[in-house]
Design a protein around this motif. Structure first.
Motif, short mmCIF file in Angstrom:
data_model
loop_
_atom_site.label_atom_id
_atom_site.label_comp_id
_atom_site.label_asym_id
_atom_site.label_seq_id
_atom_site.Cartn_x
_atom_site.Cartn_y
_atom_site.Cartn_z
N THR A 1 -22.13 2.58 13.53
CA THR A 1 -22.00 3.33 12.27
C THR A 1 -20.81 4.27 12.30
O THR A 1 -20.07 4.38 11.32
N VAL A 2 -20.61 4.96 13.40
CA VAL A 2 -19.50 5.91 13.49
C VAL A 2 -18.16 5.19 13.34
O VAL A 2 -17.27 5.64 12.61
N VAL A 3 -18.03 4.05 14.02
CA VAL A 3 -16.76 3.32 13.97
C VAL A 3 -16.59 2.57 12.65
O VAL A 3 -15.61 2.77 11.93
N GLN A 4 -17.56 1.71 12.33
CA GLN A 4 -17.43 0.90 11.12
C GLN A 4 -17.50 1.78 9.87
O GLN A 4 -16.79 1.53 8.89
N GLY A 5 -18.33 2.81 9.90
CA GLY A 5 -18.43 3.72 8.76
C GLY A 5 -17.14 4.48 8.52
O GLY A 5 -16.74 4.70 7.37
N SER A 6 -16.47 4.89 9.58
CA SER A 6 -15.18 5.58 9.43
C SER A 6 -14.12 4.64 8.87
O SER A 6 -13.30 5.04 8.04
N ALA A 7 -14.14 3.38 9.31
CA ALA A 7 -13.21 2.39 8.77
C ALA A 7 -13.50 2.13 7.29
O ALA A 7 -12.58 1.95 6.49
N ALA A 8 -14.79 2.12 6.93
CA ALA A 8 -15.17 1.93 5.53
C ALA A 8 -14.69 3.10 4.69
O ALA A 8 -14.18 2.92 3.57
N ASP A 9 -14.84 4.30 5.21
CA ASP A 9 -14.35 5.48 4.50
C ASP A 9 -12.84 5.39 4.30
O ASP A 9 -12.31 5.82 3.26
N MET A 10 -12.17 4.85 5.28
CA MET A 10 -10.71 4.78 5.23
C MET A 10 -10.22 3.89 4.09
O MET A 10 -9.32 4.27 3.32
N ILE A 11 -10.80 2.69 3.95
CA ILE A 11 -10.34 1.81 2.88
C ILE A 11 -10.77 2.34 1.52
O ILE A 11 -10.07 2.18 0.52
N LYS A 12 -11.91 3.03 1.47
CA LYS A 12 -12.32 3.67 0.21
C LYS A 12 -11.31 4.74 -0.20
O LYS A 12 -10.92 4.85 -1.36
N GLN A 13 -10.90 5.55 0.79
CA GLN A 13 -9.92 6.59 0.51
C GLN A 13 -8.60 5.98 0.07
O GLN A 13 -7.93 6.48 -0.84
N ALA A 14 -8.22 4.87 0.70
CA ALA A 14 -6.99 4.18 0.31
C ALA A 14 -7.07 3.70 -1.13
O ALA A 14 -6.10 3.80 -1.89
N MET A 15 -8.22 3.19 -1.52
CA MET A 15 -8.40 2.70 -2.89
C MET A 15 -8.28 3.84 -3.89
O MET A 15 -7.63 3.70 -4.94
N VAL A 16 -8.89 4.97 -3.57
CA VAL A 16 -8.82 6.14 -4.47
C VAL A 16 -7.37 6.62 -4.59
O VAL A 16 -6.87 6.86 -5.69
N ASN A 17 -6.69 6.76 -3.45
CA ASN A 17 -5.30 7.24 -3.45
C ASN A 17 -4.37 6.28 -4.19
O ASN A 17 -3.50 6.69 -4.96
N LEU A 18 -4.56 4.99 -3.93
CA LEU A 18 -3.71 3.98 -4.56
C LEU A 18 -3.94 3.93 -6.07
O LEU A 18 -2.98 3.87 -6.85
N HIS A 19 -5.18 3.99 -6.47
CA HIS A 19 -5.52 3.98 -7.89
C HIS A 19 -4.92 5.20 -8.60
O HIS A 19 -4.37 5.08 -9.71
N GLU A 20 -5.01 6.35 -7.94
CA GLU A 20 -4.45 7.58 -8.53
C GLU A 20 -2.93 7.47 -8.65
O GLU A 20 -2.35 7.88 -9.67
N ARG A 21 -2.30 6.87 -7.65
CA ARG A 21 -0.84 6.74 -7.69
C ARG A 21 -0.40 5.74 -8.76
O ARG A 21 0.61 5.95 -9.44
N ILE A 22 -1.15 4.67 -8.92
CA ILE A 22 -0.84 3.69 -9.96
C ILE A 22 -0.86 4.36 -11.33
O ILE A 22 0.03 4.14 -12.16
#
Length: 646
Positions: free
Chosen positions: A564-585
């Motif tokens: 959970t710590v590893v996979q959950g952190s990776a999941a958080d990372m792509i979610k954050q990327a999606m939010v940042n990318l969407h905001e930049r678009i």
């Protein structure tokens, strides 16, 4: 209770928490719990004051009340669960427990408000970002209202997501379940209104008085859940994750679902014909190797062929007989030279592709848009990963040529556009290197080495050029196995080596990379101390089995803690990327749209003449989503379809 003797006194705290009021009223003293187990717990209905808004005067009165509040719960009633294609029937609101309003916009049973006029009257409030809105799975309502010409703004709270963050392992985050479990209330089932099966009707055909009670209750329950869950998020330290990641992501997913993806039906039909021919070819080969005709899809007939006629070993049994599942067939294929088990596996794989993906995909195309609109779910996977349905994009196989061919049917929606595919490279191992602070693992990523070859060379004590394919495969299995808590037994089975060899390799691995076992112990210790583990962004997952007296359950809890710590952190990372990318678009008004998210991969639609610049923007936002102590590598490609862009 059927296996352990307990007293009613011991169960009383649990009954109080669950709201079993009738049982509590009978607790006069100690007794055997089994005396009461069969009794159905009594639950209250919401029984609120729910009002119908169906005339112009009703609407004026309602708006006068609504304008006094700065936050309210909202829910939509529609003709379908498919947000893009459904028709809006009505809206319900609540901002006080026990009260609700239902605005009837359409009905075949009674006069209603004029939908256009009512929505225009509501527009200033619904589109005002300063007025807060909360909902249960409000992403659905956001898309429905968008189809009706209203851009819902000010979305601040989703009770489903709040419950998910607080209890990610809950079996259901649906409103009925939350009302029952958290509020002790029994909600009105939708089937009471529209029925089931072939006789099911739509909300347009339901009497208004029934809809008022149902819809008013939905908004009321949502408000009550908001009042209950909002402070709990603060108490658990989850408010930042909720406000800064999950709620912004909700809008990103709504846009993705609303956008949809275009399918190349001609290419898909070619794939269907090819797979159908392959199925028939495999059927003939299977019958020939079996020596007679039989129903390949019948486990009973297959078991007779394998175990009675071919005398192969019975690997395992189930309640219904001798198992012929995938694991059994894989074992038999490895143990015998007979081709039948392997052919059955191939047949099942191709048949699944055909029946689960290729054939149903055209049926999912919206008549309104001509695209498929998959649903992306935030509140399902306990690790924080997203999932999808209609279709389940995460499960489209990509390891076989036939599976990859399905991706070729996903194409850009606009002429002159292409699909960009951006994929994190070994992100979970990079997260592991960051969290474990292991010098050896960090060195591999910091010098841009092939991580599996690098690890194999270090453990074997040889140069990387000398590493064989088998040695690299073994290192790769351990690298990923560490994340999922795989032990010697699992590694031995996966690689076809002895358990002793596997155990020796794992021991050497941990000795060579001491930061990793230290990190694993830290995860387990955190779970033992707190009852939960946390990701890099503070996501929590309870680990209830960590203190189990059952050794196997406790071991499972330890594996989940690490994973959970590893996979959950990776999941958080792509979610954050999606939010940042969407905001930049949006900020830079880029002509680019997010379409699909699958595990560590994003798929976007963009103009071909801007593909180079846009690809770099995607790479930049993904790589910088969360700062790690090792480089984050993002593989970016583009093409005329999803397959070409890989």
């Amino acid at each position: 209770c059927d296996t352990t003797k307990v007293t009613l006194g011991e169960l009383k705290p649990t009954f109080e928490e669950l709201g079993f009021r009738r049982l509590l009223s009978r607790l006069d003293g100690p007794g055997e719990a089994e005396d009461f187990i069969a009794e159905e717990p009594e639950r209250e209905s919401a029984s609120g004051d729910y009002r119908l808004v169906a005339t112009e005067q009703d609407l004026k009165n309602f708006l006068a009340e609504l304008k006094k509040v700065d936050l309210f719960a909202i829910d939509t009633e529609t003709t379908s669960v498919h947000a893009v294609d459904c028709e809006l029937v009505g809206l319900s609101f609540s901002w006080e427990a026990g009260k609700g309003w239902y605005l009837a916009l359409r009905s075949d049973k009674a006069d209603t408000l004029d939908p256009g006029a009512a929505l225009e009257a509501l527009r200033p409030i619904l589109e005002d970002p300063a007025i807060g809105k909360c909902g249960q799975n409000i992403k659905y309502d956001l898309i429905v209202l968008r189809q009706a010409g209203i851009e819902l703004a000010g979305i601040t709270f989703d009770t489903m997501i709040a419950s998910y963050l607080l209890e990610p392992g809950r079996r259901s985050q649906a409103m009925d379940a939350l009302a029952r479990d958290l509020l002790g209330l029994q909600t009105i089932p939708i089937s009471d209104l529209i029925g089931k099966g072939k006789k099911q009707i739509t909300m347009l055909e339901v009497e208004l008085d029934k809809i008022v009670e149902y819809a008013g209750e939905d908004a009321d329950i949502t408000w009550r859940l908001y009042e209950l869950l909002a402070p709990k998020l603060d108490e658990a330290g989850l408010r930042k994750l909720f406000d800064e990641l999950e709620m912004p992501l909700l809008s990103v997913l709504a846009d993705m679902e609303n956008e949809g993806v275009t399918l190349d039906l001609e290419r898909l039909e070619q794939t269907r014909k090819s797979l159908t021919a392959k199925v028939e070819e495999l059927k003939e080969e299977i019958q020939r190797n079996a020596g007679r005709e039989f129903n390949i899809d019948s486990p009973k007939q297959l078991s007779e062929i394998l175990f009675d006629e071919m005398n192969l070993r019975v690997v395992k049994k189930t309640k219904t007989g001798r198992s012929t599942d995938a694991s059994v067939l894989e074992t038999l294929a490895a143990e015998t030279a007979h081709p039948l088990p392997g052919l059955i596996l191939k047949y099942r794989g191709v048949n699944k592709l055909l029946g689960t993906y290729v054939a149903p995909l055209p049926e999912l195309i919206s008549e309104k848009t001509g695209r498929i609109h998959a649903s992306f779910h935030q509140a399902v996977a306990a690790t924080g990963r997203l999932s999808s349905s209609d279709p389940n994009l995460q499960n489209i196989p990509v390891r076989t040529e036939q599976g990859r061919e399905i991706r070729a049917a996903f194409v850009p929606g606009t002429r002159g556009h292409a699909l960009i595919t951006a994929d994190y490279s070994q992100i979970e191992l990079r997260v592991l290197a960051h969290l474990s602070k292991d010098k050896g693992l960090r060195e591999a990523f910091n010098t841009d080495q092939d991580i599996h070859t690098f690890v194999a060379a270090q453990i074997e004590g040889i140069e990387q050029e000398q590493v064989t394919r088998e040695q690299r495969g073994r290192a790769k299995a351990v690298n990923f196995g560490i994340i999922y808590g795989q032990g010697a037994f699992g590694l031995a089975r996966g690689l076809g080596i002895s358990r002793a060899e596997a155990a020796k390799f794992i021991d050497e691995y941990k000795e060579r990379y001491p930061g990793i076992p230290k990190f694993m112990k830290t995860c387990v210790s955190e779970a033992e101390k707190n009852g939960f583990v946390t990701t890099m962004l503070g996501r929590r997952r309870p680990i209830p089995d960590i203190h189990s007296n059952n050794r196997n359950l406790r071991a499972l809890g330890e594996r989940l803690a690490i994973n959970t710590v590893v996979q959950g952190s990776a999941a958080d990372m792509i979610k954050q990327a999606m939010v940042n990318l969407h905001e930049r678009i949006g900020r830079e008004e880029l002509d680019m749209r997010l379409l699909i998210q699958v595990h560590d991969e994003l798929v976007l639609d963009a103009p071909e003449d801007k593909i180079g610049d846009y690809s770099e923007i995607v790479r930049e936002e993904m790589a910088g989503a969360i700062e790690l102590d090792v480089p984050v590598k993002v593989d970016v490609a583009w093409g005329k379809n999803w397959l070409e862009s890989k």
